[in-house]
Design an enzyme around this catalytic site. Sequence first.
Site, PDB file in Angstrom:
ATOM      1  N   ARG A  23      -4.721  21.311  -3.808  1.00  0.00           N
ATOM      2  CA  ARG A  23      -4.840  20.698  -2.479  1.00  0.00           C
ATOM      3  C   ARG A  23      -3.689  19.726  -2.247  1.00  0.00           C
ATOM      4  NH1 ARG A  23     -10.262  20.196  -3.633  1.00  0.00           N
ATOM      5  NH2 ARG A  23     -10.210  17.934  -3.807  1.00  0.00           N
ATOM      6  N   GLU A  34      -9.385  29.439 -19.804  1.00  0.00           N
ATOM      7  CA  GLU A  34     -10.711  29.055 -20.295  1.00  0.00           C
ATOM      8  C   GLU A  34     -11.105  29.986 -21.443  1.00  0.00           C
ATOM      9  OE1 GLU A  34     -13.055  26.694 -20.016  1.00  0.00           O
ATOM     10  OE2 GLU A  34     -14.358  27.928 -21.292  1.00  0.00           O
ATOM     11  N   SER A  40     -16.204  26.294 -14.236  1.00  0.00           N
ATOM     12  CA  SER A  40     -16.828  25.462 -13.209  1.00  0.00           C
ATOM     13  C   SER A  40     -18.335  25.678 -13.075  1.00  0.00           C
ATOM     14  CB  SER A  40     -16.148  25.725 -11.862  1.00  0.00           C
ATOM     15  OG  SER A  40     -16.525  24.740 -10.928  1.00  0.00           O
ATOM     16  N   CYS A  44     -24.618  20.107 -17.058  1.00  0.00           N
ATOM     17  CA  CYS A  44     -25.749  19.177 -17.101  1.00  0.00           C
ATOM     18  C   CYS A  44     -27.036  19.843 -16.636  1.00  0.00           C
ATOM     19  CB  CYS A  44     -25.472  17.962 -16.224  1.00  0.00           C
ATOM     20  SG  CYS A  44     -23.962  17.123 -16.698  1.00  0.00           S
ATOM     21  N   VAL A  81      -6.262  28.859 -25.547  1.00  0.00           N
ATOM     22  CA  VAL A  81      -4.943  28.287 -25.792  1.00  0.00           C
ATOM     23  C   VAL A  81      -4.888  27.906 -27.271  1.00  0.00           C
ATOM     24  CG1 VAL A  81      -3.341  26.435 -25.204  1.00  0.00           C
ATOM     25  CG2 VAL A  81      -4.735  27.491 -23.411  1.00  0.00           C
ATOM     26  N   TYR A 426     -36.001  -2.957   2.299  1.00  0.00           N
ATOM     27  CA  TYR A 426     -37.427  -3.089   2.013  1.00  0.00           C
ATOM     28  C   TYR A 426     -38.259  -2.227   2.951  1.00  0.00           C
ATOM     29  CZ  TYR A 426     -42.107  -5.035   2.584  1.00  0.00           C
ATOM     30  OH  TYR A 426     -43.457  -5.167   2.747  1.00  0.00           O
TER      31      TYR A 426
END
Lengths: 447, 447
Positions: A23, A34, A40, A44, A81, A426
């Site tokens: 970008r 990879e 991607s 988690c 790699v 609140y």
Amino acid sequence: MAKRLVVVGGVAGGASAAAKAKRVNPNLQVDVFEKGGYVSYGACGLPYYIGGTVEKKEKLIIRTPKQFEGQGINVHLKSEVKGIDVDKGEISVLHSPEGKKEVYPFDSLVIATGAVPVKPSIPGVGLKGVYTLRHFSHGVDIRNDLEAGEVKKVVILGGGFIGCEVAEAFRNWELEVFMVKESQKVLRDFDDVVSRVAKEVLEGHGVTILTGCHVDSLIGRDRVEAVVVDGERLKADLVVISKGIRPNVELAVQAGIALGPHGGIATNERVETNIPGIFAAGDCAETLHFLTGEPYYKPLGTTANKLGRVAGTNAAGGDAVFKGVLGTTVIRIFQTGLAKTGFTEAELEGRGIPYETSTIVARDRAHYYPGGGRFTVKLNWERETGKLLGGSMVGPGPSVLRIDALAVALYSGLTVEDLARQDFAYSPPFSPVWDPLLVAANRALRD
Amino acid sequence: MAKRLVVVGGVAGGASAAAKAKRVNPNLQVDVFEKGGYVSYGACGLPYYIGGTVEKKEKLIIRTPKQFEGQGINVHLKSEVKGIDVDKGEISVLHSPEGKKEVYPFDSLVIATGAVPVKPSIPGVGLKGVYTLRHFSHGVDIRNDLEAGEVKKVVILGGGFIGCEVAEAFRNWELEVFMVKESQKVLRDFDDVVSRVAKEVLEGHGVTILTGCHVDSLIGRDRVEAVVVDGERLKADLVVISKGIRPNVELAVQAGIALGPHGGIATNERVETNIPGIFAAGDCAETLHFLTGEPYYKPLGTTANKLGRVAGTNAAGGDAVFKGVLGTTVIRIFQTGLAKTGFTEAELEGRGIPYETSTIVARDRAHYYPGGGRFTVKLNWERETGKLLGGSMVGPGPSVLRIDALAVALYSGLTVEDLARQDFAYSPPFSPVWDPLLVAANRALRD
């Protein structure tokens, strides 16, 4: 200006770096290498996939290689790699399954090799049915095992984030779950008050926790059948090792890139390593602690994504800085949220910073509003100045998002007195008229 | 040092002032005079009592007169203060139901007379079944009407906080609910993006909202039977007027105490009026806006409690200051949370402050985690400096507690760039890896 950016690793830090770099400089050629079969993805989310809360594994994919290619980024899957030649500006890559080795030049490089799970060196860790939870495939394999229906008893070695989250996942399947710990504490990166509640919550949901134990070995013929703990056999159809992670720095070390005091790749505010034009982001790299400026290792998804963006910007010829993290962390165990930001007592003691601390228990909503629960706040502050240095919270589910307010207070250098002056929101379903954070600040002021 | 503190009004500001004063100076004689039959109740809980979420009205009581007396505070119920003689240091009180008038001396005084609901001067507002919702007894009367089972259609005049909350309460009883508004906006103290969602949520839950209407009259023999809106009869078995409130300052004005620009009692940082030793706290008083230091009127329970504490401290001979509010507000309508802090666009325009604004829509949790929803963040910041001046949020339930983080940012004078650097908590059930606030900050930076 860089012409070709190579990104080593395509999960959180790497994926963010690649996308951001493209970008910033659309003319840049960006190649992501990879080792695994996916880029991607939401690592988690793996515990929630194992537990069945996330039904389909495809849901965890954030961006497919195709989507990256739509942005003009070349993604090379199953491409490990093997070496970085800093002087020549080249990497050597092993493509699977063909086994073809190729060399690619780079003008700038982002290393995002992540971390590797710590495995104890005891007999039997190589048996089938013994897992760590780090990669997409680990989550898929564990869930496949559960779906096959042969798993009844699970033993988790260690009680960190992953350990607690998978304990819940396994209880979702109504399995018998044991957590075996060498130390006394669950979630030992947290202050004691949080660790204690974490243990209570797990036990309250049927997890058996054995502390102060030594694991001798894992036994079984082909697949794991038991864990030997202090000489006693504990039956296990599946074992998850949750002993933490260490930064994956082999490649960087071979290339002569400097490490920091915690064993991660050392980086500066620009997320650049000691070699100009080479950046490191995510769980392989150290970052800075915002409060002290010291090197800090906090491998979290949110940090990885932020560092990746900064690395990508700079690698593309832009100019961005990262001022460090506070170590803000939150975890949900069953319906309880547990959170921290800044330094724990142990971290303050380790640094020799004179501090005060106090802990309160309040309610998370108006006393008359049904369904509320206890809300614990612990504050740590500098003795002489009252400056906030850290804090912890425990409460029902998302009510612990209040930790973000404390994180901003730490970033801003606020004191306990400042905290007591905050104009917090609140409404009876969401908070008592005195928000727990205000109660904590007033208590800290002995007011 | 004061010997006798008189507190006029015993709900939020008054009750807080009395309790705090007694703690600061245990030798002080503290007398609270309350016109109504209850002290220290959770007025903000009345809509939930009406709706049945809070089952028993006794639940709303925070402290009973007995509890106050246990702390050594004298509580006089049904005791209306009719006059303050500033020179003599005396108040005159009318005790009901006996009708006895008595005079009490004071050394220091806290005025906490609250606010009165605005009632339009149209024919029929005095009919039975036409309510405002301000006092404990109002809530009790409305719920009694509902329990009697004769109410099928309800008309709410106005769409402020109370209007929205009781609309939900009435829908809980499965009544037909109309909201009639002169203006176009629901929750008009909020930025447009929030008002729009509030309207959608109410309509989505079966509330019919008529905007741009003029109410001609309320009609009925003894009890209200219909509301005449722009010449048309709208049947109504019960009417709630929610046209806002105005500070109850009659007593203060008679005593020569100065008012501020918004018609509330003017106070300084010590919450003291123009007459030394006389303080004013809660919905009857103006306070200061933290960002500008200007007088500001924001009648909220949380402000009342805080001001009450400061007034109580100072009235008891202590020394406390209140630096002002940010106007942080949150409301839940059905399952949606809506929140703001700092200045809205309208407030910035009214003050001639050059600003920029941007709005994003993100998710409130990881994309793969089920049950998530849209999360909207709007930021307003100073054009030249990037300094944050206000913001709004809309999202599922307690996820909007993130507004507290923004409130701390405003208090600390942070810029949009600072906000983008925050280390917020991340866990898939609670947030996406890029927290909506970070997404908003990055968007604001056009980053």
